[in-house]
Design a protein around this motif. Sequence first.
Motif, PDB file in Angstrom:
ATOM      1  N   ALA A 268      12.429   3.251  25.963  1.00 37.21           N
ATOM      2  CA  ALA A 268      11.349   2.432  25.422  1.00 37.21           C
ATOM      3  C   ALA A 268      11.796   0.989  25.215  1.00 37.21           C
ATOM      4  O   ALA A 268      10.989   0.064  25.258  1.00 37.21           O
ATOM      5  N   ARG A 269      13.104   0.807  25.019  1.00 36.35           N
ATOM      6  CA  ARG A 269      13.638  -0.543  24.822  1.00 36.35           C
ATOM      7  C   ARG A 269      14.111  -1.172  26.125  1.00 36.35           C
ATOM      8  O   ARG A 269      14.731  -2.225  26.116  1.00 36.35           O
ATOM      9  N   GLY A 270      13.862  -0.485  27.243  1.00 38.35           N
ATOM     10  CA  GLY A 270      14.210  -1.062  28.526  1.00 38.35           C
ATOM     11  C   GLY A 270      15.574  -0.669  29.039  1.00 38.35           C
ATOM     12  O   GLY A 270      16.107  -1.326  29.935  1.00 38.35           O
ATOM     13  N   GLY A 271      16.174   0.406  28.518  1.00 42.49           N
ATOM     14  CA  GLY A 271      17.478   0.849  28.984  1.00 42.49           C
ATOM     15  C   GLY A 271      17.429   1.331  30.419  1.00 42.49           C
ATOM     16  O   GLY A 271      16.441   1.904  30.867  1.00 42.49           O
ATOM     17  N   THR A 272      18.505   1.097  31.147  1.00 43.00           N
ATOM     18  CA  THR A 272      18.528   1.491  32.560  1.00 43.00           C
ATOM     19  C   THR A 272      19.781   2.273  32.911  1.00 43.00           C
ATOM     20  O   THR A 272      20.255   2.216  34.037  1.00 43.00           O
ATOM     21  N   GLY A 273      20.343   3.030  31.973  1.00 49.32           N
ATOM     22  CA  GLY A 273      21.529   3.817  32.257  1.00 49.32           C
ATOM     23  C   GLY A 273      22.655   3.495  31.306  1.00 49.32           C
ATOM     24  O   GLY A 273      22.621   2.501  30.591  1.00 49.32           O
ATOM     25  N   GLY A 274      23.685   4.339  31.276  1.00 52.19           N
ATOM     26  CA  GLY A 274      24.800   4.111  30.375  1.00 52.19           C
ATOM     27  C   GLY A 274      24.425   4.452  28.948  1.00 52.19           C
ATOM     28  O   GLY A 274      23.499   5.207  28.684  1.00 52.19           O
ATOM     29  N   LEU A 275      25.164   3.884  27.990  1.00 52.78           N
ATOM     30  CA  LEU A 275      24.943   4.156  26.575  1.00 52.78           C
ATOM     31  C   LEU A 275      24.559   2.871  25.858  1.00 52.78           C
ATOM     32  O   LEU A 275      25.082   1.797  26.153  1.00 52.78           O
ATOM     33  N   MET A 276      23.627   2.993  24.909  1.00 46.39           N
ATOM     34  CA  MET A 276      23.225   1.871  24.084  1.00 46.39           C
ATOM     35  C   MET A 276      23.577   2.170  22.645  1.00 46.39           C
ATOM     36  O   MET A 276      23.410   3.303  22.181  1.00 46.39           O
ATOM     37  N   GLU A 277      24.079   1.177  21.915  1.00 44.61           N
ATOM     38  CA  GLU A 277      24.382   1.363  20.504  1.00 44.61           C
ATOM     39  C   GLU A 277      23.095   1.253  19.703  1.00 44.61           C
ATOM     40  O   GLU A 277      22.495   0.180  19.579  1.00 44.61           O
ATOM     41  N   ALA A 278      22.671   2.389  19.137  1.00 41.33           N
ATOM     42  CA  ALA A 278      21.423   2.436  18.383  1.00 41.33           C
ATOM     43  C   ALA A 278      21.646   2.224  16.895  1.00 41.33           C
ATOM     44  O   ALA A 278      20.698   2.052  16.135  1.00 41.33           O
ATOM     45  N   GLY A 279      22.899   2.272  16.458  1.00 36.74           N
ATOM     46  CA  GLY A 279      23.269   2.091  15.069  1.00 36.74           C
ATOM     47  C   GLY A 279      24.778   1.983  15.004  1.00 36.74           C
ATOM     48  O   GLY A 279      25.458   2.138  16.023  1.00 36.74           O
ATOM     49  N   PRO A 280      25.332   1.716  13.827  1.00 41.38           N
ATOM     50  CA  PRO A 280      26.787   1.571  13.722  1.00 41.38           C
ATOM     51  C   PRO A 280      27.540   2.784  14.260  1.00 41.38           C
ATOM     52  O   PRO A 280      27.481   3.867  13.696  1.00 41.38           O
ATOM     53  N   GLY A 281      28.203   2.614  15.401  1.00 39.72           N
ATOM     54  CA  GLY A 281      28.970   3.689  16.006  1.00 39.72           C
ATOM     55  C   GLY A 281      28.158   4.795  16.626  1.00 39.72           C
ATOM     56  O   GLY A 281      28.719   5.789  17.088  1.00 39.72           O
ATOM     57  N   HIS A 282      26.842   4.662  16.678  1.00 33.35           N
ATOM     58  CA  HIS A 282      25.940   5.701  17.184  1.00 33.35           C
ATOM     59  C   HIS A 282      25.380   5.247  18.527  1.00 33.35           C
ATOM     60  O   HIS A 282      24.631   4.265  18.606  1.00 33.35           O
ATOM     61  N   PHE A 283      25.751   5.967  19.605  1.00 29.47           N
ATOM     62  CA  PHE A 283      25.366   5.581  20.954  1.00 29.47           C
ATOM     63  C   PHE A 283      24.503   6.667  21.583  1.00 29.47           C
ATOM     64  O   PHE A 283      24.702   7.864  21.341  1.00 29.47           O
ATOM     65  N   VAL A 284      23.549   6.238  22.407  1.00 29.74           N
ATOM     66  CA  VAL A 284      22.643   7.205  23.051  1.00 29.74           C
ATOM     67  C   VAL A 284      22.386   6.765  24.481  1.00 29.74           C
ATOM     68  O   VAL A 284      22.340   5.572  24.788  1.00 29.74           O
ATOM     69  N   ALA A 285      22.242   7.734  25.376  1.00 30.50           N
ATOM     70  CA  ALA A 285      21.954   7.467  26.789  1.00 30.50           C
ATOM     71  C   ALA A 285      20.441   7.475  27.024  1.00 30.50           C
ATOM     72  O   ALA A 285      19.675   8.040  26.247  1.00 30.50           O
ATOM     73  N   CYS A 286      20.029   6.842  28.098  1.00 26.13           N
ATOM     74  CA  CYS A 286      18.627   6.837  28.465  1.00 26.13           C
ATOM     75  C   CYS A 286      18.209   8.203  28.972  1.00 26.13           C
ATOM     76  O   CYS A 286      18.952   8.875  29.656  1.00 26.13           O
ATOM     77  N   ALA A 287      16.980   8.610  28.643  1.00 23.29           N
ATOM     78  CA  ALA A 287      16.467   9.919  29.094  1.00 23.29           C
ATOM     79  C   ALA A 287      15.133   9.773  29.805  1.00 23.29           C
ATOM     80  O   ALA A 287      14.368  10.728  29.906  1.00 23.29           O
ATOM     81  N   GLY A 288      14.832   8.603  30.315  1.00 22.32           N
ATOM     82  CA  GLY A 288      13.496   8.395  30.876  1.00 22.32           C
ATOM     83  C   GLY A 288      13.486   8.059  32.348  1.00 22.32           C
ATOM     84  O   GLY A 288      14.345   7.335  32.851  1.00 22.32           O
ATOM     85  N   LEU A 289      12.552   8.594  33.072  1.00 19.12           N
ATOM     86  CA  LEU A 289      12.227   8.225  34.456  1.00 19.12           C
ATOM     87  C   LEU A 289      13.422   8.294  35.397  1.00 19.12           C
ATOM     88  O   LEU A 289      13.590   7.477  36.283  1.00 19.12           O
ATOM     89  N   GLY A 290      14.264   9.302  35.178  1.00 15.73           N
ATOM     90  CA  GLY A 290      15.359   9.550  36.121  1.00 15.73           C
ATOM     91  C   GLY A 290      16.531   8.597  36.025  1.00 15.73           C
ATOM     92  O   GLY A 290      17.395   8.613  36.872  1.00 15.73           O
ATOM     93  N   THR A 291      16.553   7.749  34.997  1.00 15.78           N
ATOM     94  CA  THR A 291      17.664   6.808  34.881  1.00 15.78           C
ATOM     95  C   THR A 291      18.828   7.387  34.114  1.00 15.78           C
ATOM     96  O   THR A 291      19.873   6.757  34.026  1.00 15.78           O
ATOM     97  N   CYS A 292      18.658   8.575  33.534  1.00 11.84           N
ATOM     98  CA  CYS A 292      19.748   9.188  32.776  1.00 11.84           C
ATOM     99  C   CYS A 292      20.309  10.351  33.581  1.00 11.84           C
ATOM    100  O   CYS A 292      19.748  10.746  34.596  1.00 11.84           O
ATOM    101  N   PRO A 293      21.415  10.936  33.114  1.00  7.87           N
ATOM    102  CA  PRO A 293      21.977  12.093  33.814  1.00  7.87           C
ATOM    103  C   PRO A 293      20.990  13.229  33.892  1.00  7.87           C
ATOM    104  O   PRO A 293      20.240  13.459  32.948  1.00  7.87           O
TER     105      PRO A 293
END
Length: 293
Positions: A268-293
Amino acid sequence: MMLKLDDVTKEFRIGAFGGKSVTAVRNVSFDLGPGEVVSLIGESGSGKSTIGRMILGLNPVSGGSITFEGRPVRAGKEYYRHVQGIFQDPFSSFNPVFKADRVFGLIKDTYYRTVPGEEWARRVGDSLRDVRLDPGQVLGKYPHQLSGGQLQRLLIARALLLDIKLLVADEITSMLDASTRIDVLNLLADLKARGLGVLYITHDLSLGNYLAERTVVLRRGSVVELGPTERVFGDPLHPYTRELLAAVPRLHQEWADATPVDACLYHARGGTGGLMEAGPGHFVACAGLGTCP
């Protein structure tokens, strides 16, 4: 950091002539410090045990790097003085034709040849008492005469005889009954308090939550979420993590199918793969439209 995985990938050759390959682990990165427990969580086939075996030097990496205390992992006598692994089936670690305490004799022959017999017996006894075993009840027994919990604690006692700094614990409680399982987990917590680092590999979310400061969630060989355990469990951001948590049985609640989840916050924030830091030390991968594993 004591242990560091940087963009680690593992491919296995398959087929009659090895003409094809399958990627079991893909671009995995995380670290682990002294006195820290990190849970590696995911369903069967997610790549957890493959990562453990690469850390132990049992499988080579296909890409990326694994370092221990700043040096590349190299299987050998000196490395195993500091890094040990314990696996799911304790019976497979013992030769059934030898008494269980032979594992201590192998440690002495490899690392402590010059230690006198009486001194060695004292060290073994102290190590067994450290893991809450009575030497008189376990030494001299064959593996089939001991329970799975006793055998797992024997293996931990063996590791304590070395200058161990990191323990890779791969599903070590999955074959134990509930009461023994808690005993082993409490033992790992005690060892953590002494400064031992533990990579706790499990598919059981409740046990990972009980023990670990940080959690790494794997899906199909890739990290989809990692961070402090209370954040990953209390505010899961990846749909796969939320589905895993929703699948944990709860008392006094009817079993229900997991609710389908829309594209993740990262997408929703425009991620296109890899991990994004969503909070202090908390990282999440993209799960949308085939851009995630």
